[in-house]
Design a protein around this motif. Structure first.
Motif, PDB file in Angstrom:
ATOM      1  N   PHE A   1     -10.430   2.827   3.860  1.00 25.83           N
ATOM      2  CA  PHE A   1      -9.782   3.934   4.562  1.00 25.83           C
ATOM      3  C   PHE A   1     -10.686   5.139   4.504  1.00 25.83           C
ATOM      4  O   PHE A   1     -11.114   5.544   3.426  1.00 25.83           O
ATOM      5  CB  PHE A   1      -8.420   4.243   3.917  1.00 25.83           C
ATOM      6  N   LEU A   2     -11.002   5.680   5.657  1.00 29.02           N
ATOM      7  CA  LEU A   2     -11.848   6.869   5.751  1.00 29.02           C
ATOM      8  C   LEU A   2     -13.121   6.730   4.910  1.00 29.02           C
ATOM      9  O   LEU A   2     -13.453   7.599   4.112  1.00 29.02           O
ATOM     10  CB  LEU A   2     -11.061   8.117   5.310  1.00 29.02           C
ATOM     11  N   GLN A   3     -13.802   5.622   5.085  1.00 34.95           N
ATOM     12  CA  GLN A   3     -15.092   5.349   4.457  1.00 34.95           C
ATOM     13  C   GLN A   3     -15.020   5.229   2.936  1.00 34.95           C
ATOM     14  O   GLN A   3     -16.039   5.355   2.250  1.00 34.95           O
ATOM     15  CB  GLN A   3     -16.127   6.402   4.859  1.00 34.95           C
ATOM     16  N   HIS A   4     -13.836   5.029   2.422  1.00 37.65           N
ATOM     17  CA  HIS A   4     -13.664   4.785   0.991  1.00 37.65           C
ATOM     18  C   HIS A   4     -13.052   3.413   0.795  1.00 37.65           C
ATOM     19  O   HIS A   4     -12.337   2.905   1.660  1.00 37.65           O
ATOM     20  CB  HIS A   4     -12.763   5.854   0.353  1.00 37.65           C
ATOM     21  N   GLU A   5     -13.355   2.846  -0.373  1.00 40.97           N
ATOM     22  CA  GLU A   5     -12.781   1.555  -0.727  1.00 40.97           C
ATOM     23  C   GLU A   5     -11.777   1.741  -1.860  1.00 40.97           C
ATOM     24  O   GLU A   5     -11.977   2.568  -2.761  1.00 40.97           O
ATOM     25  CB  GLU A   5     -13.871   0.583  -1.198  1.00 40.97           C
ATOM     26  N   TYR A   6     -10.731   0.945  -1.802  1.00 43.63           N
ATOM     27  CA  TYR A   6      -9.675   1.015  -2.797  1.00 43.63           C
ATOM     28  C   TYR A   6      -9.366  -0.387  -3.295  1.00 43.63           C
ATOM     29  O   TYR A   6      -9.374  -1.351  -2.509  1.00 43.63           O
ATOM     30  CB  TYR A   6      -8.414   1.658  -2.206  1.00 43.63           C
TER      31      TYR A   6
ATOM     32  N   ALA B   1       0.837  -1.202   0.000  1.00 43.79           N
ATOM     33  CA  ALA B   1       0.000   0.000   0.000  1.00 43.79           C
ATOM     34  C   ALA B   1       0.870   1.250   0.000  1.00 43.79           C
ATOM     35  O   ALA B   1       2.029   1.228   0.431  1.00 43.79           O
ATOM     36  CB  ALA B   1      -0.906  -0.007   1.219  1.00 43.79           C
ATOM     37  N   SER B   2       0.277   2.340  -0.478  1.00 45.63           N
ATOM     38  CA  SER B   2       1.013   3.600  -0.557  1.00 45.63           C
ATOM     39  C   SER B   2       1.062   4.332   0.780  1.00 45.63           C
ATOM     40  O   SER B   2       1.699   5.373   0.894  1.00 45.63           O
ATOM     41  CB  SER B   2       0.382   4.502  -1.622  1.00 45.63           C
ATOM     42  N   ARG B   3       0.369   3.800   1.787  1.00 43.91           N
ATOM     43  CA  ARG B   3       0.452   4.340   3.135  1.00 43.91           C
ATOM     44  C   ARG B   3       0.510   3.177   4.108  1.00 43.91           C
ATOM     45  O   ARG B   3       0.188   2.046   3.758  1.00 43.91           O
ATOM     46  CB  ARG B   3      -0.726   5.265   3.445  1.00 43.91           C
ATOM     47  N   THR B   4       0.895   3.463   5.316  1.00 45.67           N
ATOM     48  CA  THR B   4       1.022   2.381   6.274  1.00 45.67           C
ATOM     49  C   THR B   4      -0.299   1.632   6.432  1.00 45.67           C
ATOM     50  O   THR B   4      -1.359   2.239   6.599  1.00 45.67           O
ATOM     51  CB  THR B   4       1.507   2.899   7.647  1.00 45.67           C
ATOM     52  N   ILE B   5      -0.211   0.317   6.366  1.00 42.58           N
ATOM     53  CA  ILE B   5      -1.427  -0.487   6.459  1.00 42.58           C
ATOM     54  C   ILE B   5      -2.031  -0.430   7.857  1.00 42.58           C
ATOM     55  O   ILE B   5      -3.193  -0.755   8.033  1.00 42.58           O
ATOM     56  CB  ILE B   5      -1.159  -1.949   6.048  1.00 42.58           C
ATOM     57  N   PHE B   6      -1.257   0.002   8.829  1.00 42.05           N
ATOM     58  CA  PHE B   6      -1.777   0.086  10.194  1.00 42.05           C
ATOM     59  C   PHE B   6      -2.723   1.268  10.357  1.00 42.05           C
ATOM     60  O   PHE B   6      -3.383   1.386  11.393  1.00 42.05           O
ATOM     61  CB  PHE B   6      -0.627   0.148  11.183  1.00 42.05           C
ATOM     62  N   SER B   7      -2.799   2.132   9.351  1.00 48.49           N
ATOM     63  CA  SER B   7      -3.745   3.242   9.378  1.00 48.49           C
ATOM     64  C   SER B   7      -5.037   2.917   8.634  1.00 48.49           C
ATOM     65  O   SER B   7      -5.988   3.703   8.681  1.00 48.49           O
ATOM     66  CB  SER B   7      -3.116   4.486   8.743  1.00 48.49           C
ATOM     67  N   LEU B   8      -5.058   1.789   7.948  1.00 49.45           N
ATOM     68  CA  LEU B   8      -6.225   1.411   7.157  1.00 49.45           C
ATOM     69  C   LEU B   8      -7.265   0.721   8.035  1.00 49.45           C
ATOM     70  O   LEU B   8      -6.911  -0.070   8.915  1.00 49.45           O
ATOM     71  CB  LEU B   8      -5.811   0.476   6.025  1.00 49.45           C
ATOM     72  N   ASN B   9      -8.532   0.984   7.767  1.00 47.78           N
ATOM     73  CA  ASN B   9      -9.586   0.321   8.537  1.00 47.78           C
ATOM     74  C   ASN B   9      -9.553  -1.191   8.297  1.00 47.78           C
ATOM     75  O   ASN B   9      -9.801  -1.975   9.203  1.00 47.78           O
ATOM     76  CB  ASN B   9     -10.950   0.871   8.149  1.00 47.78           C
ATOM     77  N   ALA B  10      -9.242  -1.545   7.070  1.00 44.29           N
ATOM     78  CA  ALA B  10      -9.158  -2.961   6.723  1.00 44.29           C
ATOM     79  C   ALA B  10      -8.349  -3.111   5.448  1.00 44.29           C
ATOM     80  O   ALA B  10      -8.302  -2.192   4.622  1.00 44.29           O
ATOM     81  CB  ALA B  10     -10.542  -3.570   6.531  1.00 44.29           C
TER      82      ALA B  10
END
Length: 114
Positions: free
Chosen positions: A98-103, A23-32
């Motif tokens: 992340f933040l109510q968005h899906e990627y 991921a382009s950001r730390t996965i520990f910040s992702l909701n899932a």
């Protein structure tokens, strides 16, 4: 969030493959973060996911054979797939919330065949 998957390929029945999603950001910040798959003519389905709470979810077909784990680097999640079956043949997609968005990442083909 950008997701890049790698590790697909051809395996024999009973064999193993490991998929990785960076991921382009730390996965520990992702909701899932996790993996879905789509076989020809079938709907996309959840394979395995891990949430920020630490909870993991597996499809019934994956439980006991597949393991999802977070890399200590903080940017990559792995899906270790053992005892592969021809029914596991599909395009596998990395997915994150992340933040109510899906990627979604681009898919990687997994083919299980002798």
């Amino acid at each position: 969030v950008q997701l890049q998957a790698s590790g697909g390929g051809l395996a024999q029945p009973g064999g193993s493959l490991r998929l990785s999603c960076t991921a382009s950001r730390t996965i520990f910040s992702l909701n899932a973060i996790g993996w879905y798959r789509q076989a020809p003519g079938k709907q996309r389905e959840l394979v395995a996911s891990t949430r920020i709470s630490g909870r993991t979810n597996y499809a019934d077909s994956a439980r006991g054979r597949f393991t999802i784990s977070k890399d200590s680097s903080g940017n990559t999640v792995h899906l270790q797939m053992n005892s592969l079956e021809p029914e596991d043949t599909a395009v596998y997609y990395c997915h994150a919330e992340f933040l109510q968005h899906e990627y979604w990442g681009l898919g990687t083909q997994v083919t299980v065949s002798s």
